[in-house]
Enzyme design. Structure first.
Site, PDB file in Angstrom:
ATOM      1  N   LYS B  76       0.861  -1.179   0.000  1.00 38.49           N
ATOM      2  CA  LYS B  76       0.000   0.000   0.000  1.00 38.49           C
ATOM      3  C   LYS B  76       0.900   1.233   0.000  1.00 38.49           C
ATOM      4  CE  LYS B  76      -3.827   1.991   2.719  1.00 38.49           C
ATOM      5  NZ  LYS B  76      -4.698   1.814   3.912  1.00 38.49           N
ATOM      6  N   SER B 151      -9.710   1.967   3.153  1.00 36.82           N
ATOM      7  CA  SER B 151      -8.828   2.686   2.269  1.00 36.82           C
ATOM      8  C   SER B 151      -7.827   1.824   1.487  1.00 36.82           C
ATOM      9  CB  SER B 151      -8.040   3.717   3.075  1.00 36.82           C
ATOM     10  OG  SER B 151      -7.193   3.071   4.008  1.00 36.82           O
ATOM     11  N   SER B 175     -10.014  -0.451   7.255  1.00 40.40           N
ATOM     12  CA  SER B 175      -9.405  -0.255   5.937  1.00 40.40           C
ATOM     13  C   SER B 175      -8.705  -1.470   5.323  1.00 40.40           C
ATOM     14  CB  SER B 175      -8.412   0.901   5.979  1.00 40.40           C
ATOM     15  OG  SER B 175      -9.102   2.127   5.978  1.00 40.40           O
TER      16      SER B 175
END
Lengths: 95, 483
Positions: B76, B151, B175
């Protein structure tokens, strides 16, 4: 609690955020709605409840006061917007 | 090759059925092929990946392979990667090339994993749909008109579409688990303090925790093994021995006590999702688990508390972006205040600004007790609910998300509606507990995630409970699109 455009301007200044004039009413509406959601927590009585600052209730760990990092100033300043002689440059603050 | 699990990839690489370079080239080609449709990557590190794959092949030939040597992975874009752009999904860090590796990134390098790139995400991890990214939304591989969740939406979409076999994510209020659920994969949010936050760009420091996303629990166990463990560079890292997460995966679940919080099955839960979850629970019953209804009475207050605690911590953490030391700087500032205000005003998107302002307001003079202190007290009550529940049951189960993937744009202009898509995940972060989301079935062609919550440091149990389900079902093997 309903926030006004004036409140938004004050909060934005405290947070050092430039907000476009035309966006202020939208932020006032959004933040008022968010605060209404947040205020649902007032439905529960918390008198005498110890506030919880850490998920495991652990306190900060201390380490011996020893130098463990090397000087990498030049390396870290490579990504700075503006530097000179090892210093970060900003607009003049003292006239 | 892209349908093989990480476990099988490790075996095949060791047996020299194909090389790490073959594998990297195969996945890089897939990333390129699907990038326009999915937008799941911000940066693809093509050349570095091939160099790392070649190095991995040499290690394998020399008989010097680590646990993940040669396995492709994506991080990420919230994890700092030395010499590689680390944007956190924000214009503020669009030109930021990290000068060091996050501990998680360094540990994966040490384990031999080959990084293919950095995945798209909501700006500064603030969002539940990936629509707040400066780089545009990620699309859900099951339906390109829908969100992948957020997210960690880029990581979840990339794993679901078989562009990479595993990826890292972070979870502050859901997330990892919510995008895993919406994309039909497995995602684990570890206990607060298990995975180092060093070099993981901070959003809400008392809630943030990194974890793995992969297709199976077995693969998540391998990834977590590489990530977990004490790090002196993170002051909230917990110093305790890390167990072998793969060792107990096959343990029988006879007599496992499962608690179903009645608050997780009430109003607001989509009926189709409820049906899938109930069938999954029935599956657990049929393999010898005991199921009981429990209550987490303060569940409804988790979202309100979170939207004080997270913005308060975010307003403090994001104060570091000042246009001076790194990151975006506005053109021609007329004085220092103008430099701060315009760099931040132009560098941050609308959702980040909303949260900074909420946090600033809640922490400002005269409001601290009413908001922040009150929230910390209610946080204690929420945590106590779980403590009591774990005296009666071993794990807690329920839906990860109240609905399947929603449409792009559906909630983008209504922050409160967006926030409520995390009603079942947020309390876990507030209490610092581990939680996993696993594929439990489909509703109208879209994946549904089952959330399993454990007591502190019970990741091995969660992985065991998830793995046993995946041995009885094939939901985790279903692939979207032509993938």
């Amino acid at each position: 609690m309903a926030l006004t455009s004036e409140d938004i301007k004050k909060i934005a200044h405290l947070a050092r955020l430039q907000i476009d004039e035309q966006d202020i009413p939208g932020y006032a509406r959004n933040l008022t709605e968010i605060l209404a959601l947040v205020e649902q927590m007032n439905s529960v009585d918390t008198s005498g409840v110890q506030p919880m600052a850490h998920p495991q209730d652990v306190s900060q760990r201390l380490r011996p006061d020893e130098v463990t990092e090397t000087d990498q100033r030049a390396h870290f300043q490579q990504i700075a917007p503006q530097t000179e002689a090892g210093l970060y440059l900003v607009p003049r603050v003292i006239e | 090759m892209h349908n093989l699990s990480i476990k099988r990839l490790v075996e095949a690489l060791r047996a020299k059925k194909f090389s790490s370079r073959d594998l990297a080239e195969h996945f890089l080609a897939r990333i390129e092929r699907f990038q326009e449709r999915l937008n799941s990557f911000i940066t693809v590190t093509h050349d570095q990946a091939l160099a790392a794959a070649d190095a991995a092949d040499q290690r394998i030939h020399a008989g010097d392979a680590g646990p993940l040597t040669g396995v492709p992975i994506a991080h990420k874009d919230i994890f700092c990667t030395d010499g590689v752009k680390t944007s956190c999904g924000s214009r503020m860090l669009d030109s930021f090339v990290a000068p060091y590796d996050a501990t998680v990134v360094a540990r994966f390098k040490q384990a031999g994993a080959v990084m293919l790139g950095k995945t798209n995400m909501d700006e500064f991890a603030m969002g539940s749909s990936n629509e707040t990214s400066y780089y545009g939304p990620v699309k859900n591989p099951w339906d390109l008109a829908r969100v992948p969740g957020g997210s960690s939406g880029g990581s979840a979409a990339a794993v679901a579409a078989r562009l990479v076999p595993g990826a890292t994510g972070t979870d502050t209020g859901g997330s990892i688990r919510q995008p895993a659920a919406l994309c039909g994969i497995t995602g684990l949010k570890p206990t607060y303090g298990l995975v180092s936050r060093y070099g993981m760009i901070a959003f809400a420091s008392s809630l943030d925790q990194g974890g793995p996303l992969a297709r199976t629990a077995e693969d998540c166990a391998l990834l977590l093994q590489a990530m977990a463990g004490f790090d002196p560079r993170d002051s909230t890292s917990i110093d305790r021995a890390v167990p072998d997460y793969s060792a107990g995966l096959d343990k029988p679940l006879d007599g496992l006590r499962i608690g179903l919080p009645k608050e997780y099955f009430g109003e607001g839960l989509d009926a189709g999702v409820a049906r899938v979850i109930e069938e999954a629970i029935a599956g657990y019953r049929s393999i010898g688990c005991e199921v009981a209804e429990i209550s987490l009475p303060n569940s409804g207050l988790a979202v309100p508390v979170y939207y004080v605690v997270a913005p308060a911590e975010c307003s403090s953490n994001l104060a570091r972006y000042d246009g001076v030391r790194y990151g975006y700087r506005c053109e021609d500032p007329k004085d220092l205040t103008d430099l701060y205000k315009r760099s931040r005003g132009e560098g941050f998107g609308a959702e980040v600004k909303r949260r900074i302002m909420i946090g600033t307001y809640a922490l400002s003079a005269g409001y601290y007790d009413a908001y922040y202190l009150k929230a910390q007290q209610v946080r204690r009550l929420i945590s106590n609910d779980f403590k009591r529940a774990f005296e009666q049951v071993d794990v807690i189960m329920g839906p990860t998300s109240p609905s399947t993937a929603f449409r792009l744009g559906e909630k983008a202009n209504d922050p409160v509606k967006m926030y409520l898509s995390d009603i079942y995940t947020i309390a876990v972060n507030l209490a610092g507990l581990p939680g996993i989301s696993i594929p439990a079935g489909f509703h109208d062609g879209l994946p549904v995630g089952l959330q399993i919550i454990g007591n502190h440091f019970e990741e091995a149990r969660l992985l065991n409970v998830a793995h046993k389900f995946q041995q009885e079902t094939d939901w985790h093997t279903r692939a979207p699109m032509e993938a």
